[in-house]
Motif scaffolding. Sequence first.
Motif, PDB file in Angstrom:
ATOM      1  N   ALA A 129     -42.920 -16.633   8.230  1.00 28.72           N
ATOM      2  CA  ALA A 129     -43.745 -17.380   9.190  1.00 28.72           C
ATOM      3  C   ALA A 129     -42.892 -17.888  10.352  1.00 28.72           C
ATOM      4  O   ALA A 129     -43.326 -17.897  11.502  1.00 28.72           O
ATOM      5  N   MET A 130     -41.662 -18.292  10.056  1.00 30.69           N
ATOM      6  CA  MET A 130     -40.746 -18.726  11.116  1.00 30.69           C
ATOM      7  C   MET A 130     -40.403 -17.552  12.033  1.00 30.69           C
ATOM      8  O   MET A 130     -40.437 -17.667  13.261  1.00 30.69           O
ATOM      9  N   GLU A 131     -40.085 -16.404  11.440  1.00 28.53           N
ATOM     10  CA  GLU A 131     -39.704 -15.223  12.220  1.00 28.53           C
ATOM     11  C   GLU A 131     -40.868 -14.677  13.051  1.00 28.53           C
ATOM     12  O   GLU A 131     -40.665 -14.215  14.169  1.00 28.53           O
ATOM     13  N   LEU A 156     -44.549 -16.614  19.297  1.00 33.45           N
ATOM     14  CA  LEU A 156     -44.818 -15.316  18.707  1.00 33.45           C
ATOM     15  C   LEU A 156     -43.641 -14.361  18.896  1.00 33.45           C
ATOM     16  O   LEU A 156     -43.066 -14.283  19.976  1.00 33.45           O
ATOM     17  N   ASN A 157     -43.315 -13.634  17.850  1.00 34.34           N
ATOM     18  CA  ASN A 157     -42.312 -12.588  17.927  1.00 34.34           C
ATOM     19  C   ASN A 157     -42.979 -11.397  18.617  1.00 34.34           C
ATOM     20  O   ASN A 157     -43.853 -10.758  18.032  1.00 34.34           O
ATOM     21  N   PRO A 158     -42.603 -11.077  19.857  1.00 35.66           N
ATOM     22  CA  PRO A 158     -43.304 -10.031  20.606  1.00 35.66           C
ATOM     23  C   PRO A 158     -43.160  -8.642  20.004  1.00 35.66           C
ATOM     24  O   PRO A 158     -43.952  -7.758  20.312  1.00 35.66           O
ATOM     25  N   PHE A 202     -52.823 -13.546  12.508  1.00 40.74           N
ATOM     26  CA  PHE A 202     -52.283 -12.943  13.708  1.00 40.74           C
ATOM     27  C   PHE A 202     -52.547 -11.454  13.677  1.00 40.74           C
ATOM     28  O   PHE A 202     -52.889 -10.883  12.654  1.00 40.74           O
ATOM     29  N   LYS A 203     -52.442 -10.843  14.830  1.00 43.29           N
ATOM     30  CA  LYS A 203     -52.680  -9.414  14.960  1.00 43.29           C
ATOM     31  C   LYS A 203     -51.332  -8.725  15.129  1.00 43.29           C
ATOM     32  O   LYS A 203     -50.613  -8.987  16.084  1.00 43.29           O
ATOM     33  N   TYR A 204     -51.001  -7.880  14.168  1.00 45.35           N
ATOM     34  CA  TYR A 204     -49.736  -7.143  14.179  1.00 45.35           C
ATOM     35  C   TYR A 204     -49.718  -6.096  15.281  1.00 45.35           C
ATOM     36  O   TYR A 204     -50.686  -5.397  15.489  1.00 45.35           O
TER      37      TYR A 204
END
Length: 188
Positions: free
Chosen positions: A47-49, A93-95, A16-18
């Motif tokens: 990974a859940m967060e 995804l956590n925005p 993923f891209k931070y």
Amino acid sequence: MLLFERTQRLHRFFFFKYKCVLGDVALPGGKMDEGDVDDSATALREAMEEIGLDPGLVRVVANLDPFISSNLLRVVPVVGLLLSRIQDFKPVLNPDEVDVIFDAPLEMFLQEGRHKCVEDEWQGKKYACHIFELETEQGNFVVGGLTASILIQAASIIYQRPPSFNLNLHDFSQLQLTLISPDLHENM
């Protein structure tokens, strides 16, 4: 690092891209919390967060040798297998942390085609920085530094062969020793 099969024997994993690290491409992960019993628990919680991965969908199969990051953090790559079909995993995804999630074939980190190696320097020590260019449906990405090194190691272990390119890590062991302070070394 979550592995899954897209087609028979084609191991892929998620990136993923931070947002918070100026667009760095990374694997899910983060700092151990007080409630985490071990590195695997940390990886599953993170990974859940970050991407909404239900820990019940994953079987942890290995912890790789630790890496020391340039900011002196001990990084333990945890490898997990997706227990269900990839279609059963619905990323959330956590925005605040993640812009996009995508996958790539793990074997590409053993192949020369998209690989570049640049010499870099940290505290007077030269080292090789591996860079891979990826083209995905979600866009074009560059994977480098620690993330690339972790994926080269994981691919070498899983496919039981070295990369087709020269690793050029002639000074890397000296760099690792420089990074490990006596206090950090005692905690390892």
